[in-house]
Design a protein around this motif. Structure first.
Motif, PDB file in Angstrom:
ATOM      1  N   LYS A 179       3.859  -6.688  -9.695  1.00 37.64           N
ATOM      2  CA  LYS A 179       4.832  -6.103 -10.623  1.00 37.64           C
ATOM      3  C   LYS A 179       4.134  -5.458 -11.827  1.00 37.64           C
ATOM      4  O   LYS A 179       4.565  -5.596 -12.981  1.00 37.64           O
ATOM      5  N   ARG A 180       3.095  -4.749 -11.527  1.00 35.02           N
ATOM      6  CA  ARG A 180       2.341  -3.999 -12.526  1.00 35.02           C
ATOM      7  C   ARG A 180       1.955  -2.655 -11.913  1.00 35.02           C
ATOM      8  O   ARG A 180       1.812  -2.522 -10.697  1.00 35.02           O
ATOM      9  N   THR A 181       1.758  -1.651 -12.755  1.00 33.68           N
ATOM     10  CA  THR A 181       1.280  -0.357 -12.308  1.00 33.68           C
ATOM     11  C   THR A 181      -0.234  -0.329 -12.398  1.00 33.68           C
ATOM     12  O   THR A 181      -0.798  -0.545 -13.479  1.00 33.68           O
ATOM     13  N   LEU A 182      -0.891  -0.097 -11.276  1.00 31.29           N
ATOM     14  CA  LEU A 182      -2.343  -0.044 -11.258  1.00 31.29           C
ATOM     15  C   LEU A 182      -2.829   1.298 -11.797  1.00 31.29           C
ATOM     16  O   LEU A 182      -2.067   2.255 -11.927  1.00 31.29           O
ATOM     17  N   HIS A 183      -4.108   1.375 -12.092  1.00 30.16           N
ATOM     18  CA  HIS A 183      -4.666   2.590 -12.666  1.00 30.16           C
ATOM     19  C   HIS A 183      -4.565   3.780 -11.719  1.00 30.16           C
ATOM     20  O   HIS A 183      -4.826   3.656 -10.520  1.00 30.16           O
ATOM     21  N   ASP A 184      -4.196   4.916 -12.267  1.00 33.83           N
ATOM     22  CA  ASP A 184      -4.189   6.147 -11.497  1.00 33.83           C
ATOM     23  C   ASP A 184      -5.633   6.525 -11.170  1.00 33.83           C
ATOM     24  O   ASP A 184      -6.492   6.544 -12.058  1.00 33.83           O
ATOM     25  N   ILE A 227       0.828  -1.210   0.000  1.00 32.69           N
ATOM     26  CA  ILE A 227       0.000   0.000   0.000  1.00 32.69           C
ATOM     27  C   ILE A 227       0.862   1.259   0.000  1.00 32.69           C
ATOM     28  O   ILE A 227       0.568   2.232  -0.722  1.00 32.69           O
ATOM     29  N   ASP A 228       1.935   1.257   0.771  1.00 27.47           N
ATOM     30  CA  ASP A 228       2.831   2.424   0.795  1.00 27.47           C
ATOM     31  C   ASP A 228       3.366   2.732  -0.592  1.00 27.47           C
ATOM     32  O   ASP A 228       3.397   3.903  -1.017  1.00 27.47           O
ATOM     33  N   ARG A 229       3.780   1.702  -1.305  1.00 22.09           N
ATOM     34  CA  ARG A 229       4.331   1.942  -2.657  1.00 22.09           C
ATOM     35  C   ARG A 229       3.219   2.344  -3.629  1.00 22.09           C
ATOM     36  O   ARG A 229       3.427   3.225  -4.478  1.00 22.09           O
ATOM     37  N   LEU A 230       2.050   1.723  -3.522  1.00 24.98           N
ATOM     38  CA  LEU A 230       0.942   2.099  -4.400  1.00 24.98           C
ATOM     39  C   LEU A 230       0.570   3.566  -4.215  1.00 24.98           C
ATOM     40  O   LEU A 230       0.271   4.271  -5.185  1.00 24.98           O
ATOM     41  N   ARG A 231       0.591   4.028  -2.991  1.00 24.30           N
ATOM     42  CA  ARG A 231       0.273   5.432  -2.731  1.00 24.30           C
ATOM     43  C   ARG A 231       1.308   6.366  -3.352  1.00 24.30           C
ATOM     44  O   ARG A 231       1.002   7.510  -3.706  1.00 24.30           O
ATOM     45  N   LYS A 232       2.502   5.867  -3.524  1.00 23.24           N
ATOM     46  CA  LYS A 232       3.578   6.684  -4.080  1.00 23.24           C
ATOM     47  C   LYS A 232       3.446   6.837  -5.593  1.00 23.24           C
ATOM     48  O   LYS A 232       3.505   7.952  -6.129  1.00 23.24           O
ATOM     49  N   ASP A 233       3.280   5.695  -6.301  1.00 22.09           N
ATOM     50  CA  ASP A 233       3.271   5.782  -7.769  1.00 22.09           C
ATOM     51  C   ASP A 233       2.408   4.722  -8.451  1.00 22.09           C
ATOM     52  O   ASP A 233       2.563   4.459  -9.646  1.00 22.09           O
ATOM     53  N   TYR A 274      -6.166   4.051  -2.001  1.00 19.36           N
ATOM     54  CA  TYR A 274      -5.472   3.014  -1.239  1.00 19.36           C
ATOM     55  C   TYR A 274      -5.613   3.259   0.271  1.00 19.36           C
ATOM     56  O   TYR A 274      -5.529   4.402   0.738  1.00 19.36           O
ATOM     57  N   TYR A 275      -5.809   2.156   1.006  1.00 21.69           N
ATOM     58  CA  TYR A 275      -6.054   2.245   2.441  1.00 21.69           C
ATOM     59  C   TYR A 275      -5.230   1.188   3.183  1.00 21.69           C
ATOM     60  O   TYR A 275      -5.088   0.055   2.712  1.00 21.69           O
ATOM     61  N   GLN A 276      -4.719   1.545   4.362  1.00 22.40           N
ATOM     62  CA  GLN A 276      -4.160   0.562   5.274  1.00 22.40           C
ATOM     63  C   GLN A 276      -5.316  -0.065   6.051  1.00 22.40           C
ATOM     64  O   GLN A 276      -6.426   0.461   6.083  1.00 22.40           O
ATOM     65  N   ILE A 277      -5.055  -1.207   6.696  1.00 22.37           N
ATOM     66  CA  ILE A 277      -6.116  -1.969   7.326  1.00 22.37           C
ATOM     67  C   ILE A 277      -6.846  -1.159   8.404  1.00 22.37           C
ATOM     68  O   ILE A 277      -8.053  -1.357   8.615  1.00 22.37           O
ATOM     69  N   GLU A 278      -6.161  -0.233   9.070  1.00 24.01           N
ATOM     70  CA  GLU A 278      -6.809   0.587  10.096  1.00 24.01           C
ATOM     71  C   GLU A 278      -7.874   1.505   9.507  1.00 24.01           C
ATOM     72  O   GLU A 278      -8.715   2.040  10.237  1.00 24.01           O
ATOM     73  N   GLU A 279      -7.844   1.691   8.194  1.00 26.18           N
ATOM     74  CA  GLU A 279      -8.798   2.574   7.515  1.00 26.18           C
ATOM     75  C   GLU A 279      -9.917   1.797   6.828  1.00 26.18           C
ATOM     76  O   GLU A 279     -10.622   2.322   5.978  1.00 26.18           O
ATOM     77  N   LEU A 280     -10.084   0.536   7.225  1.00 28.58           N
ATOM     78  CA  LEU A 280     -11.065  -0.337   6.574  1.00 28.58           C
ATOM     79  C   LEU A 280     -12.472   0.233   6.637  1.00 28.58           C
ATOM     80  O   LEU A 280     -13.193   0.219   5.632  1.00 28.58           O
TER      81      LEU A 280
END
Length: 347
Positions: free
Chosen positions: A52-57, A39-45, A61-67
């Motif tokens: 090993k793929r780039t998801l759609h912009d 999640i940290d990396r997804l939030r970055k870029d 994205y949420y950490q589990i505490e933000e469920l």
């Protein structure tokens, strides 16, 4: 536009964000406690470090505490734990899911009971939901690798559940011109078929390692032996699916999944290493840190078969490949394919 919340950021759950996002929905991806770096990396870029793929912009994205925030206003929830996260999902996630929102899980697996029954995960989820709660459980089965789905390779899967209208609704949200979806109310048939493939993909992969050992060259392959093991796998899977109570027509999803799994992934690796001559312990040490659904399912299925045989429901002689796989991983047996046990005289 609908709101779709994905709980757990594993490879398959994350791959399904591609058709979901491309259908114009609002996508929320929540990481499990093990997905923090993802999640940290997804939030970055938007790059997914295991898929090993780039998801759609535009995906949120949420950490589990933000469920709870991610679940607010959701029209569909997708769950994506492995067998190893089953207890966590049942204990921590099911209690907080809203009853009015259907749940679709990508988790493939089954549990063996004391009498030898094989129960698919959707039934386990239903049994373990909080008392009085009535969640709408649905599941995915079929030959679909996460990275190829993300790359838009044509894939055919089955959505299964108990309510036809719910299944039609979920399909309307996720189907695309490359993500093709069949529907079935035969939950046992679809889910047990795709679970069984994990055990038998290990069995077929033994032939790859045996070929490399015989030729003394990594990458050597002999397709006759793989095909023979594939055919025996189909024969045994068909019998096991009938014993579990699934419809034969849904064997197609397990056989297709078997084909895909033999061509790559973690199960192919463990089968190949065992075929080369490594002991089960040595092979597992080489793959340290890798979760293997195939070991779990093979052990549970063989254990169920033994229980059924003790009750004279089946004969273990009907399942020579399964029994050999079990002996390798649980009894320390060397790889010695029981070829003669596969043959018969139809005269």
């Amino acid at each position: 536009m609908s709101v779709i919340t994905f709980v757990c950021a594993g490879q398959m759950n994350s791959a399904i964000t591609f058709p979901a996002f491309e259908n114009g929905h609002e996508i929320r991806l929540v990481g499990s406690p093990l997905d923090r770096e993802i999640i940290d990396r997804l939030r970055k870029d938007n790059y997914h470090i295991t898929l090993k793929r780039t998801l759609h912009d535009g995906i949120q994205y949420y950490q589990i505490e933000e469920l709870q925030e991610a679940l607010r206003g959701a029209d569909l929830i997708l769950g994506g734990v492995s067998s190893f996260g089953l207890d966590w999902f049942c204990d921590e996630i099911l209690p907080v899911l809203p009853e009015e929102v259907p749940l679709l899980t990508v988790t493939k697996g089954m549990v063996d009971l004391e009498d030898g029954s094989l129960i698919p995960y959707p039934h386990i989820f239903a049994e373990r939901q909080p008392k009085g709660k009535r969640l709408n459980f649905n599941a995915i089965g079929g030959p679909c690798t996460s990275y190829e789905l993300a790359d838009h390779d044509d894939s055919h899967v089955a959505f299964c559940g108990t309510d036809v209208e719910t299944l039609k609704y979920i399909k309307s949200l996720l189907a695309t011109d490359y993500y093709h979806i069949s529907l079935s109310t035969d939950v046992v048939g679809v889910e047990c078929a795709v679970a069984l493939k994990n055990a038998y993909a290990l069995g077929v992969s033994l032939a790859i390692g045996l070929a490399e050992k015989r030729d003394g060259r990594i990458g050597a392959q002999h397709y006759n032996s793989q095909a023979a093991l594939f055919g025996q796998s189909m024969k045994e899977m068909k019998k096991l699916l009938a014993i579990a109570g699934g419809k034969e027509e849904n064997l197609i999803h397990g056989i297709g999944d078997l084909y895909v799994t033999v061509f790559g992934g973690r199960t192919r690796k463990i089968g190949t290493l065992l075929g080369r001559g490594l002991s089960f312990e040595e092979a597992m040490n080489e793959l340290q840190g890798v979760t293997l659904e195939s070991i779990v399912i093979a052990t549970r299925t063989a254990r169920a078969a033994k229980k059924l045989a003790a009750r004279n429901v089946i004969s273990l002689e009907e399942f020579p490949l399964l029994m050999h796989i079990d002996a390798i991983i649980n009894e320390g047996a060397e790889v010695d394919i029981p070829w003669d046990a596969f043959t018969w005289n139809d005269l």
